[in-house]
Design a protein around this motif. Structure first.
Motif, PDB file in Angstrom:
ATOM      1  N   PHE A  22       0.827  -1.205   0.000  1.00 44.63           N
ATOM      2  CA  PHE A  22       0.000   0.000   0.000  1.00 44.63           C
ATOM      3  C   PHE A  22       0.862   1.256   0.000  1.00 44.63           C
ATOM      4  O   PHE A  22       0.612   2.190  -0.761  1.00 44.63           O
ATOM      5  CB  PHE A  22      -0.943  -0.003   1.216  1.00 44.63           C
ATOM      6  CG  PHE A  22      -1.589   1.324   1.474  1.00 44.63           C
ATOM      7  CD1 PHE A  22      -2.588   1.790   0.629  1.00 44.63           C
ATOM      8  CD2 PHE A  22      -1.192   2.105   2.545  1.00 44.63           C
ATOM      9  CE1 PHE A  22      -3.180   3.028   0.858  1.00 44.63           C
ATOM     10  CE2 PHE A  22      -1.783   3.336   2.780  1.00 44.63           C
ATOM     11  CZ  PHE A  22      -2.776   3.802   1.934  1.00 44.63           C
ATOM     12  N   LEU A  23       1.878   1.289   0.839  1.00 43.06           N
ATOM     13  CA  LEU A  23       2.736   2.459   0.953  1.00 43.06           C
ATOM     14  C   LEU A  23       3.376   2.805  -0.391  1.00 43.06           C
ATOM     15  O   LEU A  23       3.326   3.951  -0.839  1.00 43.06           O
ATOM     16  CB  LEU A  23       3.819   2.212   2.011  1.00 43.06           C
ATOM     17  CG  LEU A  23       4.643   3.428   2.414  1.00 43.06           C
ATOM     18  CD1 LEU A  23       3.818   4.355   3.282  1.00 43.06           C
ATOM     19  CD2 LEU A  23       5.888   2.985   3.161  1.00 43.06           C
ATOM     20  N   VAL A  24       3.945   1.802  -1.038  1.00 42.63           N
ATOM     21  CA  VAL A  24       4.679   2.018  -2.285  1.00 42.63           C
ATOM     22  C   VAL A  24       3.752   2.282  -3.470  1.00 42.63           C
ATOM     23  O   VAL A  24       4.020   3.167  -4.290  1.00 42.63           O
ATOM     24  CB  VAL A  24       5.596   0.808  -2.572  1.00 42.63           C
ATOM     25  CG1 VAL A  24       6.220   0.907  -3.951  1.00 42.63           C
ATOM     26  CG2 VAL A  24       6.677   0.704  -1.505  1.00 42.63           C
ATOM     27  N   HIS A  25       2.656   1.541  -3.567  1.00 43.46           N
ATOM     28  CA  HIS A  25       1.825   1.604  -4.767  1.00 43.46           C
ATOM     29  C   HIS A  25       0.631   2.556  -4.677  1.00 43.46           C
ATOM     30  O   HIS A  25       0.078   2.938  -5.718  1.00 43.46           O
ATOM     31  CB  HIS A  25       1.330   0.207  -5.144  1.00 43.46           C
ATOM     32  CG  HIS A  25       2.452  -0.716  -5.498  1.00 43.46           C
ATOM     33  ND1 HIS A  25       3.222  -0.567  -6.624  1.00 43.46           N
ATOM     34  CD2 HIS A  25       2.961  -1.791  -4.845  1.00 43.46           C
ATOM     35  CE1 HIS A  25       4.140  -1.510  -6.667  1.00 43.46           C
ATOM     36  NE2 HIS A  25       4.004  -2.270  -5.600  1.00 43.46           N
ATOM     37  N   GLU A  26       0.228   2.927  -3.459  1.00 44.74           N
ATOM     38  CA  GLU A  26      -0.945   3.801  -3.325  1.00 44.74           C
ATOM     39  C   GLU A  26      -0.667   5.064  -2.517  1.00 44.74           C
ATOM     40  O   GLU A  26      -1.012   6.157  -2.958  1.00 44.74           O
ATOM     41  CB  GLU A  26      -2.107   3.040  -2.683  1.00 44.74           C
ATOM     42  CG  GLU A  26      -2.677   1.933  -3.537  1.00 44.74           C
ATOM     43  CD  GLU A  26      -3.858   1.248  -2.877  1.00 44.74           C
ATOM     44  OE1 GLU A  26      -4.816   1.955  -2.456  1.00 44.74           O
ATOM     45  OE2 GLU A  26      -3.827   0.010  -2.745  1.00 44.74           O
ATOM     46  N   PHE A  27      -0.103   4.917  -1.324  1.00 49.52           N
ATOM     47  CA  PHE A  27       0.016   6.053  -0.416  1.00 49.52           C
ATOM     48  C   PHE A  27       0.949   7.131  -0.965  1.00 49.52           C
ATOM     49  O   PHE A  27       0.546   8.291  -1.102  1.00 49.52           O
ATOM     50  CB  PHE A  27       0.485   5.579   0.967  1.00 49.52           C
ATOM     51  CG  PHE A  27       0.392   6.637   2.030  1.00 49.52           C
ATOM     52  CD1 PHE A  27      -0.847   7.076   2.486  1.00 49.52           C
ATOM     53  CD2 PHE A  27       1.532   7.190   2.588  1.00 49.52           C
ATOM     54  CE1 PHE A  27      -0.940   8.047   3.472  1.00 49.52           C
ATOM     55  CE2 PHE A  27       1.448   8.157   3.575  1.00 49.52           C
ATOM     56  CZ  PHE A  27       0.206   8.591   4.021  1.00 49.52           C
ATOM     57  N   ILE A  28       2.160   6.765  -1.301  1.00 47.40           N
ATOM     58  CA  ILE A  28       3.118   7.760  -1.796  1.00 47.40           C
ATOM     59  C   ILE A  28       2.653   8.365  -3.125  1.00 47.40           C
ATOM     60  O   ILE A  28       2.630   9.597  -3.254  1.00 47.40           O
ATOM     61  CB  ILE A  28       4.545   7.177  -1.864  1.00 47.40           C
ATOM     62  CG1 ILE A  28       5.031   6.897  -0.434  1.00 47.40           C
ATOM     63  CG2 ILE A  28       5.490   8.115  -2.609  1.00 47.40           C
ATOM     64  CD1 ILE A  28       6.349   6.154  -0.342  1.00 47.40           C
ATOM     65  N   PRO A  29       2.247   7.551  -4.124  1.00 49.59           N
ATOM     66  CA  PRO A  29       1.733   8.164  -5.358  1.00 49.59           C
ATOM     67  C   PRO A  29       0.487   9.033  -5.111  1.00 49.59           C
ATOM     68  O   PRO A  29       0.316  10.074  -5.753  1.00 49.59           O
ATOM     69  CB  PRO A  29       1.390   6.966  -6.245  1.00 49.59           C
ATOM     70  CG  PRO A  29       2.237   5.854  -5.738  1.00 49.59           C
ATOM     71  CD  PRO A  29       2.348   6.087  -4.259  1.00 49.59           C
ATOM     72  N   GLY A  30      -0.360   8.620  -4.168  1.00 50.53           N
ATOM     73  CA  GLY A  30      -1.547   9.401  -3.844  1.00 50.53           C
ATOM     74  C   GLY A  30      -1.207  10.754  -3.256  1.00 50.53           C
ATOM     75  O   GLY A  30      -1.833  11.769  -3.586  1.00 50.53           O
ATOM     76  N   LEU A  31      -0.207  10.789  -2.366  1.00 50.35           N
ATOM     77  CA  LEU A  31       0.235  12.065  -1.814  1.00 50.35           C
ATOM     78  C   LEU A  31       0.777  12.959  -2.917  1.00 50.35           C
ATOM     79  O   LEU A  31       0.497  14.165  -2.946  1.00 50.35           O
ATOM     80  CB  LEU A  31       1.304  11.847  -0.742  1.00 50.35           C
ATOM     81  CG  LEU A  31       0.841  11.196   0.561  1.00 50.35           C
ATOM     82  CD1 LEU A  31       2.027  11.006   1.506  1.00 50.35           C
ATOM     83  CD2 LEU A  31      -0.241  11.995   1.234  1.00 50.35           C
ATOM     84  N   ASN A  32       1.545  12.386  -3.830  1.00 50.25           N
ATOM     85  CA  ASN A  32       2.075  13.167  -4.951  1.00 50.25           C
ATOM     86  C   ASN A  32       0.945  13.773  -5.786  1.00 50.25           C
ATOM     87  O   ASN A  32       1.031  14.941  -6.186  1.00 50.25           O
ATOM     88  CB  ASN A  32       2.974  12.320  -5.834  1.00 50.25           C
ATOM     89  CG  ASN A  32       4.305  11.974  -5.176  1.00 50.25           C
ATOM     90  OD1 ASN A  32       4.883  10.942  -5.476  1.00 50.25           O
ATOM     91  ND2 ASN A  32       4.810  12.801  -4.280  1.00 50.25           N
ATOM     92  N   LYS A  33      -0.103  13.012  -6.042  1.00 48.95           N
ATOM     93  CA  LYS A  33      -1.237  13.522  -6.819  1.00 48.95           C
ATOM     94  C   LYS A  33      -1.942  14.663  -6.106  1.00 48.95           C
ATOM     95  O   LYS A  33      -2.540  15.528  -6.743  1.00 48.95           O
ATOM     96  CB  LYS A  33      -2.227  12.402  -7.116  1.00 48.95           C
ATOM     97  CG  LYS A  33      -1.743  11.425  -8.147  1.00 48.95           C
ATOM     98  CD  LYS A  33      -2.750  10.327  -8.385  1.00 48.95           C
ATOM     99  CE  LYS A  33      -2.189   9.282  -9.337  1.00 48.95           C
ATOM    100  NZ  LYS A  33      -3.095   8.135  -9.475  1.00 48.95           N
ATOM    101  N   LEU A  34      -1.883  14.672  -4.776  1.00 48.31           N
ATOM    102  CA  LEU A  34      -2.492  15.744  -3.995  1.00 48.31           C
ATOM    103  C   LEU A  34      -1.606  16.991  -3.924  1.00 48.31           C
ATOM    104  O   LEU A  34      -2.018  18.006  -3.372  1.00 48.31           O
ATOM    105  CB  LEU A  34      -2.797  15.256  -2.577  1.00 48.31           C
ATOM    106  CG  LEU A  34      -3.914  14.230  -2.455  1.00 48.31           C
ATOM    107  CD1 LEU A  34      -3.963  13.669  -1.043  1.00 48.31           C
ATOM    108  CD2 LEU A  34      -5.254  14.854  -2.839  1.00 48.31           C
ATOM    109  N   GLY A  35      -0.396  16.902  -4.472  1.00 50.03           N
ATOM    110  CA  GLY A  35       0.520  18.043  -4.442  1.00 50.03           C
ATOM    111  C   GLY A  35       1.502  18.004  -3.290  1.00 50.03           C
ATOM    112  O   GLY A  35       2.182  18.984  -3.027  1.00 50.03           O
ATOM    113  N   ILE A  36       1.568  16.870  -2.593  1.00 47.11           N
ATOM    114  CA  ILE A  36       2.539  16.691  -1.511  1.00 47.11           C
ATOM    115  C   ILE A  36       3.705  15.896  -2.084  1.00 47.11           C
ATOM    116  O   ILE A  36       3.523  14.779  -2.555  1.00 47.11           O
ATOM    117  CB  ILE A  36       1.913  15.978  -0.301  1.00 47.11           C
ATOM    118  CG1 ILE A  36       0.725  16.796   0.231  1.00 47.11           C
ATOM    119  CG2 ILE A  36       2.950  15.741   0.786  1.00 47.11           C
ATOM    120  CD1 ILE A  36      -0.073  16.116   1.319  1.00 47.11           C
TER     121      ILE A  36
END
Length: 100
Positions: A22-36
């Motif tokens: 989850f961390l590698v495939h969803e959480f980090i990319p998701g934060l990037n999409k939010l502008g973080i």
């Protein structure tokens, strides 16, 4: 001024494998999409504190507030909390270097 989110948690031992995926495939990319961006995650090797410390930076405090108000943040945060315990977060001005 840039803003930094600091998050701390302990991974539940029974979810270690799923948590990492989850961390590698969803959480980090998701934060990037939010502008973080500039996501960093540290593992505590020794001491009496949370097992993980993570941080990310947004270009401004307004951008960070917007990201954390986004429904996608709620989904990411809720899913993360299914794998971890003792979760906490705070937003601080980003001054560079290591901050806690």
């Amino acid at each position: 001024m840039s803003a930094k989110i600091l998050m701390r948690w302990d991974v539940r031992p029974e979810t270690e494998s799923e948590y990492f995926e989850f961390l590698v495939h969803e959480f980090i990319p998701g934060l990037n999409k939010l502008g973080i961006e500039d996501i960093q995650v540290w593992y505590t090797q020794y001491g009496d504190c949370e097992q993980k410390l993570a941080s990310g930076i947004a270009n401004s405090a307004e951008k960070m507030q917007s990201a954390l108000a986004d429904p996608n943040w709620d989904q990411l945060s809720e899913k993360l909390q299914g794998f971890v315990e003792n979760f906490s977060q705070k937003v601080i001005p980003a001054t560079g270097g290591f901050q806690v």
